[in-house]
Design a protein around this motif. Structure first.
Motif, PDB file in Angstrom:
ATOM      1  N   SER A   1       0.820  -1.210   0.000  1.00 46.65           N
ATOM      2  CA  SER A   1       0.000   0.000   0.000  1.00 46.65           C
ATOM      3  C   SER A   1       0.854   1.260   0.000  1.00 46.65           C
ATOM      4  O   SER A   1       1.989   1.268   0.466  1.00 46.65           O
ATOM      5  N   TYR A   2       0.282   2.321  -0.551  1.00 52.46           N
ATOM      6  CA  TYR A   2       0.888   3.652  -0.594  1.00 52.46           C
ATOM      7  C   TYR A   2       2.278   3.622  -1.237  1.00 52.46           C
ATOM      8  O   TYR A   2       3.289   3.953  -0.628  1.00 52.46           O
ATOM      9  N   ASN A   3       2.269   3.185  -2.501  1.00 53.18           N
ATOM     10  CA  ASN A   3       3.433   3.230  -3.372  1.00 53.18           C
ATOM     11  C   ASN A   3       2.994   3.844  -4.688  1.00 53.18           C
ATOM     12  O   ASN A   3       2.035   4.628  -4.719  1.00 53.18           O
ATOM     13  N   ASN A   4       3.672   3.490  -5.763  1.00 49.76           N
ATOM     14  CA  ASN A   4       3.344   4.055  -7.079  1.00 49.76           C
ATOM     15  C   ASN A   4       2.917   2.969  -8.064  1.00 49.76           C
ATOM     16  O   ASN A   4       3.132   3.092  -9.268  1.00 49.76           O
ATOM     17  N   PHE A   5       2.307   1.900  -7.566  1.00 46.74           N
ATOM     18  CA  PHE A   5       1.895   0.820  -8.453  1.00 46.74           C
ATOM     19  C   PHE A   5       0.700   1.268  -9.284  1.00 46.74           C
ATOM     20  O   PHE A   5      -0.268   1.822  -8.762  1.00 46.74           O
TER      21      PHE A   5
END
Length: 1021
Positions: free
Chosen positions: A358-362
């Motif tokens: 969660s809370y990445n740039n995927f």
């Protein structure tokens, strides 16, 4: 001789026997004394124990030999105590210093009890001691310095106490120490370099303390170290580079520190036995080491969340024992279609239980292979990315999920029906996406205790089957398109204790009586719907409520006095309904109440006094009276005298009316004859009537250095404005508006502005100081108006600065913007209703709003203004229109159809001005295409996503980014004020003039909002 010899031999034998007997007797005495010492020491230990809930020490008495007492182990031959182990008995009391007399003891273990006090220094006398464990107690003080006497100590466990101070230098002399555990205490200082002397150490645990500084290089001398735990401290710098060459390590934990640097690409080659790596909560950057692909097949856990890792996730298919993979709150992925390529490899991780990215740039779509993850997967975190497309139906294969979060993405479509397989799911968060359709499978998730679906596009009715979720504690369905009535079964969920939020939908019907079943609910929000009917008295049975929001509905009837039963209520908002009657006095008894809002209802009577509340809002209820002085309400009439004075007031009113009529008639006739006599007065120098004498062209030329370009501060359709000084005004700095008389309409502009400014005077209108009507040095006609110079320029320069710098940030706070709105509204109210001849400005926009040195706004540029009386006079030629009546974007739609101007045109321009001040967007912003405009941009987003339309300069920065579409990170005062101002701006800029607010109403509401907001700002400070 022979007999003598025999005599001597006999005597010698007797001596030997006597010596042997003496020796044995001495030893027996010694053992006897030692036994008694141990016995007495144990009795003293028992005496220091003040709580024994399991009665483990009841049999410690003289009826049984102490070697047979529970928890005691003795050397059978010597009958000396070798072990005192009382583990997990919840014993209370302290450690007796007499324990130091158990000189044969090798194992002293009091772990997991409630022992308090300090660790006695006398333990240092136990030279044979090999294990000392007092972990999980309530011990205080420092680590004893004389543990050096325990030369054979191998295991020292002091973790989970309240020990303070530093690790004493004496610990460095414990050469045989294999395991040192001091975690979860309050120890300070740095990890001492002498730690490197403990070359036998295999386990080192110093986590959860207040250690600081660098992790020392000397740790790398511990060649046998397998377990290194440094987490939850204040360590800085980078991990020692030699640490990555300690091939014995199987576990490294440095979570929650301030460590920086990169992970070496080959670290899993040089750490071939590493099974667990915990680095979360630091500032480590760079990619995940690609060598992780070749880590041991026994690799169990990688916890690297809350760092600054970048790049893609490598393949991890070799780790069949992998249990935890947590990479949330990093910068992994690059919002591309190949971000999830690694996911296929995780299908081999058959024991995976927790997976978090969660809370990445995927980005891209979530592949169907998500359903191939381990059937043992319990927790799946995918929120806070840019994942789009639909949720794959294959996700239903993860039947053992207890937690699934996918919030704050761009997922669309329906919730797959395969969600019905999640029979163990306890928490589901799909908030802030673009999910749509009806809720069909939620009722099958009977184990749910947390359900969050806010900020989506769900529609239809809230299903009755949600009543099957008998364990729900938290339910958020806000900011959707749900319609119909609220199912009564929802209010029968007595499990709801934390939150029920149904706000910002289109729900209708009344609030069910069953609401009273929610006796343990903490927060209830049904605001911004279409609810009608009365507030049920059973609402008062929700005795644990702290937050109750019902605003923005069509609720009728009275405020039930039963709400006074909500003794823990902190915030109550009933505003913008149709409630009537009085405010119950019983609400005063809610001593916890901090915020009470009943604005814009039909309430009447006296406002009770709420002693502890910091914000009481009652605006929009014209029949309320009394209350505290801060409310500025009229005094309530004295009931006993009200009827007695009624007829007297009627008589006085009639007399006053007659006198007033006669005065008005007299004044009207006087004005009529005065104007008739002066009708032929020239309009070329109208400012002379009431202003100072005109100034010469020479004075203006000198005061502007020959109208030098560097003194030019603005220009418009018919004029240019220069900054200058005038001798006639004692060198006062002024703004000189020079008319471009070569341009068609400039003369009329000059006349219009003179007519408008000649007799008006208001603190929020620009005041003309004097004028100039002359000939310039080239023999050309010259006309100019002179105004006070506004040191803070125009509102345009603040909203849309050409440059931003630290020296001149040009940032307006919300309270400054609100003050400017009030100032401009006050100016319009004066122009429309308080002038001798009402005036229509016709060109209200940011560049025509000037700000003085105290940021007070002054409306300027009356070049195309109209006198209302002249407009109504069809024979008047001087008020004929001059092209487009205003500026593109601020001109009301009706002006494009007819040439007739009206005060409602100014209201439209003011509404657009308000929306521009709140959004930071100009009405001609290039992003508005295909019929889009500022009004529609705000209208479509303001109720769903306040953060999306609010000027970014008004949004406070936060280290933790808010959920998409989530206003929770805004200060409540800022949010409430912004919403109210957006509503007024929208109401003023309606397409049809008849639908717009009148300026009197606008002014009144803005002043009330300002009073409330500024009180909230002061309180928040």
């Amino acid at each position: 001789m022979k007999h003598f010899s025999l005599l001597l031999l006999g005597f010698g034998s007797i001596c030997v026997q006597l010596f042997s007997l003496f020796t044995l007797s001495s030893l027996s005495v010694a053992f006897a004394l030692g036994n008694e010492t141990d016995h007495l020491a144990l009795l003293q230990f028992k005496k220091s124990i003040t709580r024994d809930p399991y009665g483990v020490l009841l049999s410690w008495n003289t009826s049984t030999h102490f070697c047979n007492w529970p928890g005691i182990t003795c050397n059978l031959k010597l009958q000396r105590v070798t072990q005192l182990v009382l583990l997990r008995y919840m014993l209370g009391g302290s450690i007796s210093p007499h324990i130091g007399n158990l000189s044969y003891m090798i194992n002293f273990n009091l772990a997991i009890n409630n022992i308090h006090g300090e660790i006695p220094q006398e333990l240092g006398r136990l030279s044979r001691l090999q294990q000392l464990s007092v972990s999980n107690n309530l011990l205080v003080g420092e680590i004893p310095t004389n543990l050096t006497g325990c030369t054979h100590l191998r295991f020292l466990y002091l973790q989970r106490n309240n020990l303070t101070g530093k690790i004493p230098i004496e610990v460095g002399s414990l050469a045989k120490l294999e395991s040192l555990g001091v975690s979860t205490n309050k120890l300070t200082g740095e990890i001492p370099s002498f730690i490197g002397n403990l070359t036998s150490l295999t386990v080192l645990g110093v986590g959860s303390n207040n250690f600081e500084g660098h992790i020392p290089q000397e740790i790398c001398r511990l060649k046998n170290l397998t377990f290194a735990a440094f987490g939850v401290n204040k360590f800085t710098g980078t991990l020692p580079s030699c640490l990555y060459n300690m091939s014995s390590l199987t576990m490294i934990s440095v979570t929650e520190n301030q460590l920086t640097g990169h992970l070496p690409p080959n670290m899993f080659h040089t750490l071939p036995n590493l099974q667990e790596l915990y680095i979360g909560g630091n500032q480590i950057s760079g990619p995940i080491p690609p060598s992780i692909t070749n880590a041991t097949i026994y690799f169990l856990a990688l916890e690297a969340s809350r760092n600054s890792l970048t790049g893609q996730i490598p393949s991890m298919g070799n780790f069949q024992y992998l249990d935890v993979l947590s990479l949330s709150w990093n910068h992994l992925g690059d919002n591309s279609t190949n971000d999830f390529d690694f996911l296929d490899s995780l299908a081999n991780c058959s024991r995976l239980q927790l997976f978090s990215i969660s809370y990445n740039n995927f980005g891209g779509h979530l592949p169907d292979s998500v359903g191939n993850l381990s059937s043992k997967l319990s927790q799946l975190y995918l929120g806070g990315n840019q994942i789009s497309g639909r949720i794959p139906a294959t996700i239903g294969n993860l039947v053992n999920l207890t937690l699934l979060t996918m919030e704050n993405n761009s997922l669309g479509g329906n919730i797959p029906t395969t969600f019905g397989k999640f029979q163990r799911l306890q928490k589901l968060n799909l908030g802030a996406n673009k999910l749509s359709g009806e809720l069909r499978t939620i009722g099958n998730l009977t184990q749910l205790f947390h359900l969050e679906l806010a900020y989506n596009l769900f529609e239809g009715n809230i299903p009755q089957s949600i009543g099957n979720c008998q364990r729900l504690q938290y339910l958020d369905l806000s900011h959707n398109n749900f319609t119909g009535t609220i199912p009564s079964d929802l209010f029968k969920l007595s499990s709801l204790t934390k939150l029920l939020d149904l706000s910002l939908n289109s729900l209708s019907g009344s609030v069910p009586e069953e609401v009273g079943s929610l006796k343990n609910l903490g927060s209830l929000d049904m605001s911004e719907n279409q609810m009608s009917g009365e507030i049920p008295p059973t609402m008062g049975e929700c005795i644990m409520l702290e937050y109750l929001y019902l605003q923005g509905n069509s609720l009728q009837g009275i405020i039930p006095s039963s709400l006074a039963s909500l003794k823990g209520l902190l915030r109550l908002d009933l505003s913008r309904n149709q409630l009537s009657g009085s405010i119950p006095n019983t609400l005063q008894s809610i001593s916890s109440l901090q915020y009470f809002n009943v604005s814009f209802n039909k309430l009447e009577g006296e406002v009770p006094t709420f002693g502890n509340a910091s914000a009481i809002l009652v605006m929009g209820n014209n029949k309320l009276c009394g209350g505290t002085s801060e409310l500025h309400l009229p005094t309530c009439p004295v009931k006993g005298k009200k009827l007695a004075k009624h007829h007297k007031f009627r008589l006085i009113a009639v007399i006053v009316s007659v006198i007033t009529f006669l005065l008005i008639l007299s004044i009207t006739l006087t004005i009529y004859w005065t104007r008739k006599r002066s009708k032929k007065t020239s309009l070329d120098s109208p400012a002379n009537d009431d202003q100072s004498a005109t100034v010469s062209y020479q004075s203006l030329h000198n005061g502007t250095d020959g109208f030098l370009a560097t003194n030019l501060i603005g220009s418009g359709n018919f004029s240019s404005v220069y900054k200058g000084t005038l001798e006639e005004l004692d060198e006062k700095v002024v703004a000189i508006k020079v008319l471009n008389l070569q341009k068609k309409g400039a003369h009329k502009s000059f006349i219009s502005e003179c007519n408008a400014l000649r007799n008006i005077k208001h603190r929020n209108l620009i005041q003309v100081l004097t004028c100039c009507s002359s000939i310039d040095y080239k023999g050309q006609e010259f006309k100019a108006l002179i105004f006070p110079y506004m040191t803070n320029g125009s509102l345009e320069q603040w909203l849309h600065p050409k440059t931003l710098s630290e020296e001149d940030p040009r940032k307006l706070s919300l309270d400054q913007r609100l003050n400017i709105m009030v100032d401009v509204a006050s100016a319009l109210h004066y122009l429309h209703h308080e002038c001798e001849q009402p005036i229509i400005h016709c060109d209200l926009k940011p560049s025509n709003v000037l700000l003085d040195n105290e940021m007070v706004a002054h409306v300027s540029d009356f070049g195309i203004s109209k006198l209302l009386s002249a407009i109504n006079d069809n024979t008047s030629k001087q008020t004929s229109t001059i092209g487009i009546k205003g500026t593109l974007g601020y001109v009301p739609p009706e002006y494009g159809v007819t040439s007739e101007v009206s005060t409602y045109g100014d209201i439209y321009s003011f509404g657009i001005l308000m929306l521009e001040m709140l959004t930071g967007k100009s009405p001609t912003d290039e992003s508005f295409e295909d019929g889009q405009n500022l009004h529609n941009f705000v209208l479509t987003s303001f109720s769903d996503n306040l953060l999306q339309i609010l000027d970014p300069l008004l949004i406070p920065t936060d280290e933790s980014p808010p959920l998409k579409g989530n206003n929770w990170n805004l200060d409540p005062n800022v949010e409430m004020c912004s919403v109210s101002l957006f509503r007024i701006g929208l109401a003023c800029s309606m397409k049809s003039p008849k639908d717009r607010m009148n300026i009197a109403h606008v002014t009144r509401e803005l002043n009330r909002i300002r009073e409330v907001f500024l009180v909230g700002v002061d309180d928040s400070k």
